[in-house]
Motif scaffolding. Sequence first.
Motif, PDB file in Angstrom:
ATOM      1  N   GLN A   1       1.811  -7.854  -7.157  1.00  0.00           N
ATOM      2  CA  GLN A   1       1.792  -6.702  -6.256  1.00  0.00           C
ATOM      3  C   GLN A   1       2.960  -6.698  -5.274  1.00  0.00           C
ATOM      4  O   GLN A   1       2.946  -5.959  -4.285  1.00  0.00           O
ATOM      5  CB  GLN A   1       0.476  -6.678  -5.470  1.00  0.00           C
ATOM      6  N   SER A   2       3.983  -7.492  -5.556  1.00  0.00           N
ATOM      7  CA  SER A   2       5.119  -7.593  -4.641  1.00  0.00           C
ATOM      8  C   SER A   2       6.315  -6.755  -5.064  1.00  0.00           C
ATOM      9  O   SER A   2       7.376  -6.851  -4.438  1.00  0.00           O
ATOM     10  CB  SER A   2       5.547  -9.061  -4.492  1.00  0.00           C
ATOM     11  N   GLY A   3       6.162  -5.932  -6.094  1.00  0.00           N
ATOM     12  CA  GLY A   3       7.227  -4.985  -6.354  1.00  0.00           C
ATOM     13  C   GLY A   3       7.680  -4.871  -7.784  1.00  0.00           C
ATOM     14  O   GLY A   3       7.142  -5.515  -8.698  1.00  0.00           O
TER      15      GLY A   3
ATOM     16  N   GLU B   1      -2.788 -11.695  -4.415  1.00  0.00           N
ATOM     17  CA  GLU B   1      -2.289 -10.583  -5.231  1.00  0.00           C
ATOM     18  C   GLU B   1      -0.772 -10.493  -5.193  1.00  0.00           C
ATOM     19  O   GLU B   1      -0.165  -9.800  -6.007  1.00  0.00           O
ATOM     20  CB  GLU B   1      -2.890  -9.266  -4.740  1.00  0.00           C
ATOM     21  N   TYR B   2      -0.150 -11.187  -4.234  1.00  0.00           N
ATOM     22  CA  TYR B   2       1.289 -11.092  -4.056  1.00  0.00           C
ATOM     23  C   TYR B   2       2.031 -12.155  -4.859  1.00  0.00           C
ATOM     24  O   TYR B   2       1.462 -13.168  -5.251  1.00  0.00           O
ATOM     25  CB  TYR B   2       1.650 -11.240  -2.580  1.00  0.00           C
ATOM     26  N   GLY B   3       3.333 -11.929  -5.040  1.00  0.00           N
ATOM     27  CA  GLY B   3       4.162 -12.896  -5.754  1.00  0.00           C
ATOM     28  C   GLY B   3       5.629 -12.674  -5.462  1.00  0.00           C
ATOM     29  O   GLY B   3       6.428 -12.496  -6.391  1.00  0.00           O
ATOM     30  N   LEU B   4       5.970 -12.679  -4.170  1.00  0.00           N
ATOM     31  CA  LEU B   4       7.360 -12.420  -3.806  1.00  0.00           C
ATOM     32  C   LEU B   4       8.151 -13.723  -3.724  1.00  0.00           C
ATOM     33  O   LEU B   4       9.016 -13.997  -4.536  1.00  0.00           O
ATOM     34  CB  LEU B   4       7.432 -11.652  -2.486  1.00  0.00           C
ATOM     35  N   SER B   5       7.874 -14.546  -2.714  1.00  0.00           N
ATOM     36  CA  SER B   5       8.634 -15.774  -2.525  1.00  0.00           C
ATOM     37  C   SER B   5       7.684 -16.941  -2.275  1.00  0.00           C
ATOM     38  O   SER B   5       6.519 -16.746  -1.911  1.00  0.00           O
ATOM     39  CB  SER B   5       9.595 -15.616  -1.344  1.00  0.00           C
TER      40      SER B   5
ATOM     41  N   GLU C   1      10.649  -3.382  -3.278  1.00  0.00           N
ATOM     42  CA  GLU C   1      10.388  -4.708  -2.728  1.00  0.00           C
ATOM     43  C   GLU C   1       9.236  -4.558  -1.750  1.00  0.00           C
ATOM     44  O   GLU C   1       9.380  -3.934  -0.688  1.00  0.00           O
ATOM     45  CB  GLU C   1      11.604  -5.288  -2.005  1.00  0.00           C
ATOM     46  N   LEU C   2       8.100  -5.140  -2.098  1.00  0.00           N
ATOM     47  CA  LEU C   2       6.871  -4.879  -1.350  1.00  0.00           C
ATOM     48  C   LEU C   2       6.388  -6.139  -0.634  1.00  0.00           C
ATOM     49  O   LEU C   2       7.165  -7.019  -0.321  1.00  0.00           O
ATOM     50  CB  LEU C   2       5.816  -4.317  -2.307  1.00  0.00           C
TER      51      LEU C   2
ATOM     52  N   SER D   1       0.824  -1.208   0.000  1.00  0.00           N
ATOM     53  CA  SER D   1       0.000   0.000   0.000  1.00  0.00           C
ATOM     54  C   SER D   1       0.861   1.261   0.000  1.00  0.00           C
ATOM     55  O   SER D   1       0.612   2.201  -0.748  1.00  0.00           O
ATOM     56  CB  SER D   1      -0.938  -0.006   1.212  1.00  0.00           C
ATOM     57  N   VAL D   2       1.884   1.282   0.833  1.00  0.00           N
ATOM     58  CA  VAL D   2       2.778   2.437   0.852  1.00  0.00           C
ATOM     59  C   VAL D   2       3.616   2.473  -0.425  1.00  0.00           C
ATOM     60  O   VAL D   2       3.873   3.545  -0.987  1.00  0.00           O
ATOM     61  CB  VAL D   2       3.689   2.403   2.099  1.00  0.00           C
ATOM     62  N   GLY D   3       4.038   1.309  -0.900  1.00  0.00           N
ATOM     63  CA  GLY D   3       4.845   1.242  -2.108  1.00  0.00           C
ATOM     64  C   GLY D   3       4.155   1.839  -3.320  1.00  0.00           C
ATOM     65  O   GLY D   3       4.807   2.451  -4.181  1.00  0.00           O
ATOM     66  N   LYS D   4       2.857   1.673  -3.411  1.00  0.00           N
ATOM     67  CA  LYS D   4       2.120   2.261  -4.534  1.00  0.00           C
ATOM     68  C   LYS D   4       2.202   3.785  -4.497  1.00  0.00           C
ATOM     69  O   LYS D   4       2.331   4.442  -5.536  1.00  0.00           O
ATOM     70  CB  LYS D   4       0.670   1.795  -4.501  1.00  0.00           C
TER      71      LYS D   4
END
Length: 492
Positions: A459-461, A412-416, A258-259, A239-242
């Motif tokens: 949405q992970s960065g 919505e995420y896709g980091l690790s 990196e979100l 949210s802050v990263g956006k």
Amino acid sequence: MSGLTLEPQADWDRQYIDGEWVEATGGETITVENPATQEAFAEVPAATVDDVDAAYDAAEAAQSEWAARPREERNEIVQNLLEEINDRYDEITQLLATEAGTPSFRATAEFASATGDVEMALELEPPEEEVRPSTSIEAKDNHVVYEPVGVVGIISPWNFPFHLSMRALAPAIALGNTVVLKPASDTPITGGLLIAKLCEAAGVPDGVVNVVTGRGSDIGDRMTGHPTPRVISFTGSTSVGKNVAKNAGESLALPALELGGNAPFVVTDDADLEVAAKAGAFGSFFHQGQVCISINRHLVHEDLYDEYVDRLVEHAESLYVGDPSEDESVTFGPVQNETQRDDILAFVEESVEAGATLETGGDADGLFVEPTVLSDCTNDMPTACNEHFGPVAPVIPFSDDEEAIELANDTEYGLSASVFCEDETRARELADRIEAGMVHVNDQPINEDHNAPFGGVKQSGLGRYHGEWIVQELTEPKWISVQNDERDYMIF
């Protein structure tokens, strides 16, 4: 810097701008607390917009001269920084324990990651100059060179403050850029002021590294929307990263983000149960779950489900809880702040109300949130669909590989992510199908390697850290053409 003092009770009431230790222009300070005791131990400046402007002005003024230095000279100073860090292991790890609630083994790991960041920076090189023939004009050569982007703004988080500041700062300055660093207001010392003292002691020239300590609500928009920086490096929530990306985009700065994450931990029916459960416990409870790449959901085949839950509970209940600043044998410390604690407990309570079974944990004493295991979970429960960022392990059953992939990607995420599976071919097929920037086979997802790209999708960065990938973020190509023979302009 003679008499360098890094103890928690040292004077931390000045910020570092253009080689000078200065108060915030508004004269206000921020209280820094030990999360284990919730007692104040330091005051740091509450920077203002004017302080941010002064820091960026200093970085801009210093950048061209710093970039013009031969790489060998810059590396000598970066090497000095590495030596200063290595000489201060005890003080740095004690600060991490006091300010960030970091158990001894975790502080050691963060120290190693930070020194690795600097070691990596010493090895970085921009791509060599290329010469390419023109495709349209005779006797013309195209030279492609890579130059530093200029000024880099860095906003680092509170969960790994020393490492995640150094991860961007060290390669930035090694490649000829200058930096303005704003650490998180929960960890302004280990994420910023400590680094400024180390840089000063290492002989980093004035203006090359500047540190402002302030609340994001006061100076965040100016840090990310200032017209000077060419790159804004941010690690934090989506949210802050956006908003960071929006502000940076309006000034045409590149956002390197990196979100948030929601890492699935897939355990197939042929997995080694004990090994998987031990890895799963580590991946959920390391640093109290306050890791963007920690396990957010345990997806376990229904044939192993009950026994996996039992073993996960055993591991959770075996952790030694305590104040890391007082006891080096502690393996589980506090969460960082009250907001974090309250959000975690609310997610747990709402998940239980939705049908989850509380197997262990679920409560808190001060900022010590109990290691928590939830069974009978579904993917839409609050502890599963949100990035809970705490010591919570929701366990979700699946019946086959197709359902596992569907559950893993339903975020919505896709980091690790990670997969535990004895069949390597099958494991790799699963890993290939999981939508994440990083997937680990037969290990938990809390991994970082300076020889591999670190970052996420969805949405992970945006962008990647480490090695040749961070070079792409911190340098930019420049085209210089050379006309070797007189050109026919046709109209003359």
